[in-house]
Design an enzyme around this catalytic site. Structure first.
Site, mmCIF file in Angstrom:
data_model
loop_
_atom_site.group_PDB
_atom_site.id
_atom_site.type_symbol
_atom_site.label_atom_id
_atom_site.label_comp_id
_atom_site.label_asym_id
_atom_site.label_seq_id
_atom_site.Cartn_x
_atom_site.Cartn_y
_atom_site.Cartn_z
ATOM 1 C CG ASP A 24 -2.053 0.967 1.139
ATOM 2 O OD1 ASP A 24 -2.377 1.401 0.020
ATOM 3 O OD2 ASP A 24 -2.629 1.311 2.198
ATOM 4 N N GLY A 27 -0.088 5.688 -4.174
ATOM 5 C CA GLY A 27 -0.719 6.975 -4.469
ATOM 6 C C GLY A 27 -0.120 8.083 -3.629
ATOM 7 C CB THR A 70 -13.196 -7.529 -4.806
ATOM 8 O OG1 THR A 70 -13.087 -7.391 -3.393
ATOM 9 C CG2 THR A 70 -12.928 -8.974 -5.172
ATOM 10 C CD GLU A 71 -13.214 -4.752 -1.382
ATOM 11 O OE1 GLU A 71 -12.046 -5.161 -1.545
ATOM 12 O OE2 GLU A 71 -14.147 -5.504 -1.033
ATOM 13 C CG ASN A 72 -7.814 -1.911 -5.236
ATOM 14 O OD1 ASN A 72 -6.877 -2.683 -5.043
ATOM 15 N ND2 ASN A 72 -8.113 -0.954 -4.360
ATOM 16 N NE ARG A 198 -7.671 0.868 5.508
ATOM 17 C CZ ARG A 198 -7.540 2.195 5.674
ATOM 18 N NH1 ARG A 198 -7.858 2.750 6.828
ATOM 19 N NH2 ARG A 198 -7.123 2.959 4.694
ATOM 20 C CB SER A 200 -7.584 -3.591 3.053
ATOM 21 O OG SER A 200 -7.370 -2.361 3.713
ATOM 22 C CD GLU A 211 3.561 -13.560 15.311
ATOM 23 O OE1 GLU A 211 3.660 -12.399 15.755
ATOM 24 O OE2 GLU A 211 3.082 -14.505 15.966
HETATM 25 C C1 IPE Z 1 -5.316 -2.714 -0.185
HETATM 26 O O1 IPE Z 1 -5.015 -1.380 -0.363
HETATM 27 C C2 IPE Z 1 -5.349 -3.408 -1.517
HETATM 28 C C3 IPE Z 1 -4.069 -3.566 -2.180
HETATM 29 C C4 IPE Z 1 -2.910 -3.263 -1.674
HETATM 30 C C5 IPE Z 1 -4.125 -4.133 -3.492
HETATM 31 P P1 IPE Z 1 -6.157 -0.266 -0.529
HETATM 32 O O2 IPE Z 1 -5.459 1.021 -0.619
HETATM 33 O O3 IPE Z 1 -7.059 -0.634 -1.636
HETATM 34 O O4 IPE Z 1 -6.952 -0.426 0.831
HETATM 35 P P2 IPE Z 1 -7.649 0.659 1.761
HETATM 36 O O5 IPE Z 1 -8.503 1.509 0.861
HETATM 37 O O6 IPE Z 1 -6.561 1.445 2.409
HETATM 38 O O7 IPE Z 1 -8.421 -0.141 2.761
HETATM 39 C C1 IPE Z 2 -1.497 0.347 -3.397
HETATM 40 O O1 IPE Z 2 -1.316 1.713 -3.379
HETATM 41 C C2 IPE Z 2 -1.698 -0.205 -4.789
HETATM 42 C C3 IPE Z 2 -3.072 -0.659 -5.063
HETATM 43 C C4 IPE Z 2 -4.052 -0.706 -4.233
HETATM 44 C C5 IPE Z 2 -3.333 -1.080 -6.436
HETATM 45 P P1 IPE Z 2 -2.541 2.729 -3.349
HETATM 46 O O2 IPE Z 2 -2.914 3.048 -4.752
HETATM 47 O O3 IPE Z 2 -3.643 2.193 -2.509
HETATM 48 O O4 IPE Z 2 -1.860 3.976 -2.667
HETATM 49 P P2 IPE Z 2 -2.500 4.950 -1.584
HETATM 50 O O5 IPE Z 2 -3.024 4.086 -0.476
HETATM 51 O O6 IPE Z 2 -3.566 5.732 -2.256
HETATM 52 O O7 IPE Z 2 -1.347 5.777 -1.139
HETATM 53 MG MG MG Z 3 -4.087 2.394 -0.527
#
Ligand code: IPE
Ligand code: IPE
Ligand code: MG
Length: 247
Positions: A24, A27, A70-72, A198, A200, A211
């Site tokens: 994570d 972004g 799945t939420e992405n 979390r 997620s 762990e």
């Molecule tokens: C979890 O990250 C999913 C992946 C790393 C692919 P997200 O960025 O989608 O999760 P949330 O929104 O912080 O729960």
């Molecule tokens: C994780 O990084 C990659 C995916 C979920 C595909 P994010 O895109 O969730 O990055 P943040 O959490 O917005 O920083």
């Molecule tokens: Mg993220």
């Protein structure tokens, strides 16, 4: 410091067999630099390469990476499209590396939802690396723990209805055998980058006794060095599984 120096610092007899990572923070890494989010994902792919290589060299048996949930799918279309393009590029460029390093590719998740060209590449790479037994790389793609559980319940209920499973004979092992991770040991260690406390929707059933390790480092800044440090921290944990410590 090179990789072999790092691995010698680790106790080879106490390595986690299965490591799962929630990658994570791509972004936020991009935003800090006033870049487009996609630049963060591009950089993230570089780190995937480094960590896959490190895990293989260290001797991890299974590495499961949460690449797309799945939420992405609910992210802006441009971002989803860019992520799918990056995935294709990764699959194309990494095949040789996987063969050379004896890595077997596998996926978990609703891969039927992926674009045809991605699915086709995945299937090809999975077939071509099927006999590799150095490390298994599980890419979680369109993966959600709840969706996985729903699918498992539907399959087991279907078998019960057809009379091939006796409801009284449903055990934790039978449930595990109906998940995407069938035949694999549960993760011993789950790492999450970028500091969110979390899970997620990742591997909900399988992480019962994993762990957990959460680092504030954003995924594009994650490194082999930090990975090794986390493995060392893991080795100093006392895994009791609800019992009383034996030392
Ligand atoms: C979890 O990250 C999913 C992946 C790393 C692919 P997200 O960025 O989608 O999760 P949330 O929104 O912080 O729960
Ligand atoms: C994780 O990084 C990659 C995916 C979920 C595909 P994010 O895109 O969730 O990055 P943040 O959490 O917005 O920083
Ligand atoms: Mg993220």
């Amino acid at each position: 410091m090179n990789s072999s120096t790092h691995s010698t610092e680790l106790d080879q007899t106490r390595l986690p067999s299965h490591v799962a990572i929630i990658m994570d923070g791509n972004g936020r890494w991009a935003r800090k630099r006033l870049f487009n989010r996609v630049r963060g994902h591009e950089r993230g792919v570089e780190v995937v390469r480094e960590i896959v290589r490190a895990a293989r060299e260290i001797g991890i048996s299974i590495l499961t990476l949460y690449a797309f949930s799945t939420e992405n799918w609910q992210r802006p279309k441009v971002e989803v499209t860019a992520l799918m393009a990056l995935l294709r590029k990764f699959l194309r460029s990494e095949l040789q590396e996987m063969q050379e390093n004896n890595i077997r590719l596998n996926t978990i998740g609703e891969t039927e939802r992926l674009p045809d060209n991605v699915r086709k590449l995945l299937q090809e790479n999975m077939a071509l690396t099927e006999k590799n037994d150095g490390m298994r790389l599980n890419l979680a793609l369109s993966y959600g723990g709840r969706a996985e559980i729903v699918r498992m319940v539907q399959e087991i209920a279907g078998k019960a209805k057809a009379g091939t499973i006796d409801p009284d004979a449903i055990t934790p092992e039978l449930i595990s055998d109906h998940l995407y991770t069938k035949g694999m040991a549960d993760p011993d260690l789950m790492i999450r980058t970028s500091g969110e406390m979390r899970v997620s929707n990742f591997l909900l059933w399988q992480i019962a006794y994993a762990e957990l390790f959460i680092t504030d480092t954003l995924w594009p800044d994650f490194s082999r060095e930090e990975f090794t440090q986390i493995l060392k921290a893991y080795q100093s944990r006392d895994r009791r599984y609800g019992k009383v410590s034996d030392h």
